[in-house]
Design a protein around this motif. Structure first.
Motif, PDB file in Angstrom:
ATOM      1  N   VAL A   1       0.839  -1.210   0.000  1.00 10.37           N
ATOM      2  CA  VAL A   1       0.000   0.000   0.000  1.00 10.37           C
ATOM      3  C   VAL A   1       0.869   1.252   0.000  1.00 10.37           C
ATOM      4  O   VAL A   1       0.634   2.197  -0.759  1.00 10.37           O
ATOM      5  CB  VAL A   1      -0.958  -0.011   1.217  1.00 10.37           C
ATOM      6  CG1 VAL A   1      -1.600   1.352   1.424  1.00 10.37           C
ATOM      7  CG2 VAL A   1      -2.019  -1.075   1.052  1.00 10.37           C
ATOM      8  N   LEU A   2       1.887   1.266   0.854  1.00  8.48           N
ATOM      9  CA  LEU A   2       2.762   2.439   0.911  1.00  8.48           C
ATOM     10  C   LEU A   2       3.536   2.618  -0.390  1.00  8.48           C
ATOM     11  O   LEU A   2       3.716   3.743  -0.855  1.00  8.48           O
ATOM     12  CB  LEU A   2       3.725   2.327   2.092  1.00  8.48           C
ATOM     13  CG  LEU A   2       3.078   2.448   3.472  1.00  8.48           C
ATOM     14  CD1 LEU A   2       4.096   2.191   4.557  1.00  8.48           C
ATOM     15  CD2 LEU A   2       2.430   3.797   3.644  1.00  8.48           C
ATOM     16  N   GLY A   3       3.999   1.533  -0.978  1.00  9.14           N
ATOM     17  CA  GLY A   3       4.701   1.621  -2.261  1.00  9.14           C
ATOM     18  C   GLY A   3       3.791   2.122  -3.366  1.00  9.14           C
ATOM     19  O   GLY A   3       4.196   2.948  -4.188  1.00  9.14           O
TER      20      GLY A   3
ATOM     21  N   PHE B   1      11.018   3.266  -4.657  1.00  8.72           N
ATOM     22  CA  PHE B   1      12.151   2.395  -4.372  1.00  8.72           C
ATOM     23  C   PHE B   1      12.828   2.801  -3.065  1.00  8.72           C
ATOM     24  O   PHE B   1      13.137   1.960  -2.226  1.00  8.72           O
ATOM     25  CB  PHE B   1      13.142   2.444  -5.543  1.00  8.72           C
ATOM     26  CG  PHE B   1      14.309   1.525  -5.392  1.00  8.72           C
ATOM     27  CD1 PHE B   1      14.153   0.158  -5.475  1.00  8.72           C
ATOM     28  CD2 PHE B   1      15.573   2.042  -5.149  1.00  8.72           C
ATOM     29  CE1 PHE B   1      15.225  -0.693  -5.324  1.00  8.72           C
ATOM     30  CE2 PHE B   1      16.659   1.204  -4.994  1.00  8.72           C
ATOM     31  CZ  PHE B   1      16.485  -0.174  -5.075  1.00  8.72           C
ATOM     32  N   LEU B   2      13.014   4.091  -2.860  1.00 10.38           N
ATOM     33  CA  LEU B   2      13.652   4.576  -1.636  1.00 10.38           C
ATOM     34  C   LEU B   2      12.813   4.288  -0.393  1.00 10.38           C
ATOM     35  O   LEU B   2      13.350   3.880   0.642  1.00 10.38           O
ATOM     36  CB  LEU B   2      13.944   6.070  -1.741  1.00 10.38           C
ATOM     37  CG  LEU B   2      15.054   6.461  -2.707  1.00 10.38           C
ATOM     38  CD1 LEU B   2      15.148   7.977  -2.818  1.00 10.38           C
ATOM     39  CD2 LEU B   2      16.380   5.882  -2.259  1.00 10.38           C
ATOM     40  N   ILE B   3      11.506   4.478  -0.497  1.00 11.49           N
ATOM     41  CA  ILE B   3      10.644   4.240   0.668  1.00 11.49           C
ATOM     42  C   ILE B   3      10.595   2.753   0.998  1.00 11.49           C
ATOM     43  O   ILE B   3      10.581   2.367   2.166  1.00 11.49           O
ATOM     44  CB  ILE B   3       9.233   4.837   0.471  1.00 11.49           C
ATOM     45  CG1 ILE B   3       8.502   4.954   1.805  1.00 11.49           C
ATOM     46  CG2 ILE B   3       8.382   4.010  -0.422  1.00 11.49           C
ATOM     47  CD1 ILE B   3       8.930   6.061   2.650  1.00 11.49           C
ATOM     48  N   LEU B   4      10.602   1.895  -0.023  1.00 13.08           N
ATOM     49  CA  LEU B   4      10.599   0.453   0.231  1.00 13.08           C
ATOM     50  C   LEU B   4      11.916  -0.011   0.848  1.00 13.08           C
ATOM     51  O   LEU B   4      11.920  -0.871   1.729  1.00 13.08           O
ATOM     52  CB  LEU B   4      10.285  -0.317  -1.045  1.00 13.08           C
ATOM     53  CG  LEU B   4       8.834  -0.219  -1.522  1.00 13.08           C
ATOM     54  CD1 LEU B   4       8.652  -0.951  -2.839  1.00 13.08           C
ATOM     55  CD2 LEU B   4       7.873  -0.747  -0.484  1.00 13.08           C
ATOM     56  N   ILE B   5      13.025   0.561   0.403  1.00  7.50           N
ATOM     57  CA  ILE B   5      14.320   0.240   1.014  1.00  7.50           C
ATOM     58  C   ILE B   5      14.313   0.663   2.482  1.00  7.50           C
ATOM     59  O   ILE B   5      14.748  -0.086   3.366  1.00  7.50           O
ATOM     60  CB  ILE B   5      15.481   0.911   0.251  1.00  7.50           C
ATOM     61  CG1 ILE B   5      15.607   0.331  -1.149  1.00  7.50           C
ATOM     62  CG2 ILE B   5      16.797   0.790   1.020  1.00  7.50           C
ATOM     63  CD1 ILE B   5      16.011  -1.123  -1.183  1.00  7.50           C
TER      64      ILE B   5
END
Length: 115
Positions: A24-26, A39-43
């Motif tokens: 959801v956040l991605g 990509f940065l938030i998932l990392i």
């Protein structure tokens, strides 16, 4: 069902909750800011997840100091680890999942004191 099987199911549910929140956040991040930001938030979330798992494992291990870990105690340890990790991560999840109210932002921008 054995206790170990029930605790294994609880662990799976917690891991599925992590996958759902990360998805959801991605998706929201991709929709608003593009793939690089996603990509940065998932990392960031994955690093937070693994750090909280380490902390949860350490805290859960405190309860079992001096005990021989049987399969039942190992299952309890694993469940405690993921529960503590989820509790440690949940404030960050709620910050990211919080929706901003458009009316609140518009009224703040119309204020004569805003810059």
């Amino acid at each position: 069902m054995k206790t170990e099987e029930i605790l294994g199911l609880v662990n799976v549910i917690f891991y599925i909750a992590h996958i759902a929140v990360f998805s959801v956040l991605g998706y929201r991040q991709n929709k608003k800011h593009g793939i690089k930001s996603t990509f940065l938030i998932l990392i960031f979330l994955l690093v937070l997840f693994f750090v909280s798992l380490q902390i949860g494992g350490f805290i859960a291990q405190i309860f079992f100091i001096g005990k021989q870990l049987t399969s039942k105690l190992k299952a309890i340890h694993d469940t405690l680890t993921i529960v503590i990790a989820t509790l440690a991560e949940s404030p960050v999840w709620f910050i990211f999942l919080k929706k901003k109210d458009k009316q609140t932002n518009e009224t703040q921008n119309d204020s004569p004191y805003s810059s």
